[in-house]
Structure formats: structure tokens, C-alpha cells
Scaffold this motif. Structure first.
Motif, PDB file in Angstrom:
ATOM      1  N   UNK A   1      45.855 -19.663  12.319  1.00 24.94           N
ATOM      2  CA  UNK A   1      45.349 -18.350  12.700  1.00 24.94           C
ATOM      3  C   UNK A   1      45.607 -17.920  14.126  1.00 24.94           C
ATOM      4  N   UNK A   2      46.842 -18.015  14.629  1.00 21.74           N
ATOM      5  CA  UNK A   2      47.115 -17.545  15.992  1.00 21.74           C
ATOM      6  C   UNK A   2      47.002 -16.018  16.077  1.00 21.74           C
ATOM      7  N   UNK A   3      46.681 -15.532  17.264  1.00 24.33           N
ATOM      8  CA  UNK A   3      46.677 -14.091  17.500  1.00 24.33           C
ATOM      9  C   UNK A   3      48.083 -13.584  17.801  1.00 24.33           C
ATOM     10  N   UNK A   4      48.954 -14.478  18.248  1.00 22.49           N
ATOM     11  CA  UNK A   4      50.339 -14.129  18.555  1.00 22.49           C
ATOM     12  C   UNK A   4      51.177 -15.401  18.490  1.00 22.49           C
ATOM     13  N   UNK A   5      52.455 -15.214  18.207  1.00 25.06           N
ATOM     14  CA  UNK A   5      53.386 -16.339  18.158  1.00 25.06           C
ATOM     15  C   UNK A   5      54.578 -16.032  19.049  1.00 25.06           C
ATOM     16  N   UNK A   6      54.950 -16.995  19.876  1.00 31.98           N
ATOM     17  CA  UNK A   6      56.155 -16.917  20.699  1.00 31.98           C
ATOM     18  C   UNK A   6      57.251 -17.734  20.019  1.00 31.98           C
ATOM     19  N   UNK A   7      58.384 -17.094  19.753  1.00 37.04           N
ATOM     20  CA  UNK A   7      59.517 -17.760  19.120  1.00 37.04           C
ATOM     21  C   UNK A   7      60.537 -18.070  20.203  1.00 37.04           C
TER      22      UNK A   7
END
Length: 340
Positions: A63-69
Motif C-alpha cells: 500500500x505505498x502512496x507513491x512508487x519511484x521506478x
């Protein structure tokens, strides 16, 4: 104060930089990281906190609020598709893909979902870029000369065309992004590579590339890219307008006009912080200063790939303009390949 829980995909150098910046924000928690190299993920988590996840699906399930790829060019595509399907705001490091088809497909999915995205063209956050735009207001750009003259970075995949895309795609994208911002869209490029790889094991990229660009505005330009040096020699953009010459680089802006010459220093580290701050603020609903969403980055990627394709074939490459510059979601869903 809301806490933004961020997950990282990738644990290499650029991911470590983002982890360092993000964990310096009081309102950010590093949820965790996943990487195909578990040791790298363990090392990053050991330094900056968070869990190590087996894969992207396990990270998204947390459940992350944002993901960095933050993955190499050749690894883009499936990760972004999974993040978009989960509806999680996504920050992607440049270049956004190895090819255009992957980038266009992800862009169509992002548009369909209406997802908040950002891409790591941090040069857009240099305050001297805004000063350059102010100076150019009302003055048509006549010529743009971009350059990225550097060395081969110390990662094994970089010198292979099928892994990095080559220097124009992987490095000079920062320069081309500013070229587009300041001079508008190019409609044709002609480029030549030397056909000789740098002296690195397994290398098959051109050591040097020279390109000419024609813009829809009538401006003309050049791009020079090289990876044969042992140092970063020059990276930036020269812009000529009536009575005005600018040299814009990561470390500052040099202005020459009727009043003489002056130099305005820049803060590249501050820009790297600002690009993350703007994205986190947007995720938290506190701001709207994401300057390069995914669709905008694809336009820069399209230009970089056109230069690379022209250098490979020795033929001019025309770029789409107007509505044709965007691939529709229907075409992307149909699986149509779009050549650079």
C-alpha cells in the motif's frame, strides 16, 4: 501533517540518490525497496530504512502512496504497467524506456487512468532555466546547440545499445529536454554516428554522434554527444536569439547581450531535491509543480530516439507534429509499433 509512504523499484545509484533526498523530508517514509539484485536492496534498506520486498507485486500490496521506478532503460515497461494498474502515483527516472513503443504504451495507460506521474528531468527545476525563459520571452529562438561530452559511466549495461539506447538516449536526454522547452518541437533530425564504440568491453554504441535539428518555429540546431573522455567535459545548451546569446548548463547560465556578459550560478543539488519535493507535494495534494509528467517526458524520448535512429540509418527522421505527436490510447492498446 500527512506522511507519504514511498516504495522504490531499483536500488542502484539513482535510487540511492532519491532515497537520500526523500528520507530527508519530514513527511516522507521510505516504505521499502525491491530490486532484481537482493543484496543491493538490502544495502539500500540498511542505509535508509524500509523493508526489502521480493518483487513489485509484494511492494504494491503493502500500500505505498507513491512508487519511484529507478531501473535501467531496458527494464522499463512491466514495472510501470503494474504500478499504473494499481493506481499508485508514479515517478520514473529517465530515460522512460529503451524504445518508443514501450513508452507510448505506458503513456496511454497513464492517460486512461488519469494517474499522477513525474519523470526525473530535474534540470527543469534549475532557477536559471526560468531566467532563460524570461530572457527569451518575445524573442524567437534562432539557433540551439546542445552538447553532452562525457565518459562512459561505470555500469556494465551502459555501453550496450540494446541495454541503454546509447549516449543520446541515456545521457543527452537532459539536454534535449531543455532544447524542447526553450526552442519548441523539432520536426526533423539528421544525425551521424562514428560507428566506433568506446574502448569498453562489450561496447557497441557510437563513441560520438552529431545531429542537426529543424524546428517547427523555423529555428535550427545541433546536438553533439560523446562518451570518449575520462571526465564530464561539457553538458548544456547554447541558445541564440536576436541580440542575445545564452549558455545554459546544470551549474549556471551565462548571458551575453547589449549590456555585456554575466553569469548566474545554479544549484544542481537543489534541483534534485526540488523535483522530489514537487512530486511528493503533488501526491499529498499540497502543490501542483510537477514540470515533467510522463507524457511530456515521452516527447523528449521521441526526439532522442529520432536522433539515434537517424544516426543508425544515416537518413533524416521526421517527427510528428500537432495531434499526431500523441499516440492515442486506442492505437497503443492495438499494439501498433511506432518508429522513431
Amino acid at each position: 501533517m500527512r506522511t507519504c509512504r514511498v516504495g522504490l523499484v531499483g536500488a542502484g545509484g539513482v535510487a540511492q540518490r532519491h532515497a537520500r533526498v526523500l528520507t530527508g523530508f519530514e513527511d516522507v517514509e521510505l516504505l521499502g525497496v525491491t530490486d532484481v539484485a537482493p543484496d543491493a536492496a538490502e544495502a539500500l534498506a540498511g542505509t535508509y530504512g524500509g523493508r526489502v520486498f521480493r518483487d513489485v507485486d509484494e511492494l504494491l500490496a503493502a500500500g505505498p502512496d507513491a512508487v519511484y521506478v529507478c531501473v535501467p532503460p531496458f527494464a522499463h515497461g512491466p514495472v510501470e504497467e503494474a504500478v499504473v494498474a494499481a493506481g499508485v502515483p508514479m515517478f520514473v527516472e529517465k530515460p522512460v524506456a529503451l524504445d518508443l513503443e514501450t513508452a507510448e504504451r505506458v503513456a496511454a495507460l497513464v492517460e486512461q487512468r488519469g494517474l499522477l506521474t513525474g519523470v526525473g528531468h530535474h534540470w527543469r527545476y534549475l532557477h536559471v532555466v526560468e531566467e532563460a525563459r524570461r530572457l527569451l520571452a518575445g524573442r524567437p529562438v534562432r539557433m540551439v546547440n546542445g552538447a553532452w561530452l562525457d565518459k562512459v559511466p561505470p555500469v556494465a549495461w551502459w555501453a550496450r545499445r540494446d541495454r541503454s539506447g546509447g549516449p543520446v538516449v541515456e545521457q543527452a536526454a537532459h539536454v534535449l529536454d531543455l532544447v524542447r522547452l526553450l526552442a519548441g518541437e523539432a520536426d526533423e533530425v539528421t544525425a551521424y554516428g562514428d560507428g566506433t564504440p568506446p574502448p569498453v568491453d562489450g561496447a557497441d554504441i557510437d563513441s560520438v554522434t552529431a545531429a542537426t535539428l529543424r524546428f517547427g518555429s523555423g529555428a535550427v540546431g545541433t546536438l553533439a554527444a560523446s562518451c570518449v573522455l575520462g571526465w564530464k567535459h561539457r553538458a548544456g545548451v547554447e541558445i541564440l536569439a536576436d541580440g542575445l546569446a545564452l549558455w545554459l548548463a546544470e551549474d549556471g547560465l551565462t548571458v551575453r547581450d547589449a549590456d555585456g556578459e554575466r553569469h548566474l550560478p545554479a544549484d544542481p543539488d537543489g534541483a534534485r531535491v526540488a523535483v522530489d519535493r514537487a512530486f511528493v507535494d503533488a501526491v499529498c495534494g499540497l502543490g501542483d509543480d510537477v514540470r515533467v509528467p510522463y507524457a511530456e517526458a515521452v516527447r523528449t524520448h521521441r526526439l532522442a530516439l529520432a536522433v539515434a535512429e537517424s544516426a543508425r540509418t544515416g537518413r533524416p527522421v521526421a517527427l510528428p507534429t500537432g495531434p499526431a505527436a500523441r499516440l492515442t490510447a486506442a492505437v497503443a492498446d492495438a499494439g501498433v509499433s511506432v518508429d522513431a
